[in-house]
Design a protein around this motif. Sequence first.
Motif, PDB file in Angstrom:
ATOM      1  N   GLU A  62      62.551  -5.344  38.191  1.00 14.39           N
ATOM      2  CA  GLU A  62      61.661  -4.284  38.687  1.00 14.39           C
ATOM      3  C   GLU A  62      61.962  -3.965  40.155  1.00 14.39           C
ATOM      4  OE1 GLU A  62      58.576  -1.446  38.837  1.00 14.39           O
ATOM      5  OE2 GLU A  62      59.600  -2.344  37.127  1.00 14.39           O
ATOM      6  N   VAL A  63      62.183  -5.004  40.972  1.00 17.26           N
ATOM      7  CA  VAL A  63      62.520  -4.792  42.387  1.00 17.26           C
ATOM      8  C   VAL A  63      63.799  -3.960  42.487  1.00 17.26           C
ATOM      9  CG1 VAL A  63      63.211  -5.912  44.551  1.00 17.26           C
ATOM     10  CG2 VAL A  63      61.394  -6.920  43.147  1.00 17.26           C
ATOM     11  N   CYS A  64      64.803  -4.331  41.725  1.00 14.96           N
ATOM     12  CA  CYS A  64      66.079  -3.617  41.756  1.00 14.96           C
ATOM     13  C   CYS A  64      65.887  -2.154  41.352  1.00 14.96           C
ATOM     14  CB  CYS A  64      67.083  -4.304  40.836  1.00 14.96           C
ATOM     15  SG  CYS A  64      68.743  -3.613  40.926  1.00 14.96           S
ATOM     16  N   ARG A  65      65.144  -1.934  40.283  1.00 13.95           N
ATOM     17  CA  ARG A  65      64.892  -0.566  39.812  1.00 13.95           C
ATOM     18  C   ARG A  65      64.216   0.265  40.906  1.00 13.95           C
ATOM     19  NH1 ARG A  65      63.463  -2.305  34.888  1.00 13.95           N
ATOM     20  NH2 ARG A  65      61.282  -2.479  35.397  1.00 13.95           N
ATOM     21  N   ARG A  66      63.227  -0.334  41.577  1.00 10.25           N
ATOM     22  CA  ARG A  66      62.514   0.404  42.635  1.00 10.25           C
ATOM     23  C   ARG A  66      63.420   0.711  43.828  1.00 10.25           C
ATOM     24  NH1 ARG A  66      56.208  -1.244  43.020  1.00 10.25           N
ATOM     25  NH2 ARG A  66      55.783  -1.259  40.789  1.00 10.25           N
ATOM     26  N   LEU A  67      64.256  -0.248  44.195  1.00  6.62           N
ATOM     27  CA  LEU A  67      65.185  -0.008  45.304  1.00  6.62           C
ATOM     28  C   LEU A  67      66.160   1.112  44.955  1.00  6.62           C
ATOM     29  CD1 LEU A  67      66.110  -3.661  46.377  1.00  6.62           C
ATOM     30  CD2 LEU A  67      64.639  -2.055  47.606  1.00  6.62           C
TER      31      LEU A  67
END
Length: 121
Positions: A62-67
Amino acid sequence: MSTVLVVEDSPTQREMITDLLKGNGLTVKIAHDGMEALEQVQTFRPDIVVLDIVMPKMNGYEVCRRLKTDPNLQGVPVVMCSSKGEEFDRYWGMKQGADAYIVKPFQPKELVGTVKQLLRG
């Protein structure tokens, strides 16, 4: 000097990765979970993110997707560094936008080499 944001909830892993990167001339900032990582990238823009997947509050996918969907941050390389070593985990990590995927336990040269290569990229 390049700044790496290390996002890792395990104190042992976090310290090992931090020491390794600092020993190779990089500045290291730390986040203990995904939410903290997103807060920190708003405060300062790291040159690269080393990201665990299994964490409290928000996982690394999720963090990667948001970044990668944030126009201001999508150019920041993300190295997923996880004990999830199945082919599907690697595939899913890359599908979320990760620039590299390293399975724990890893060889120190593998992590340092990948980070330095992406910083040159």
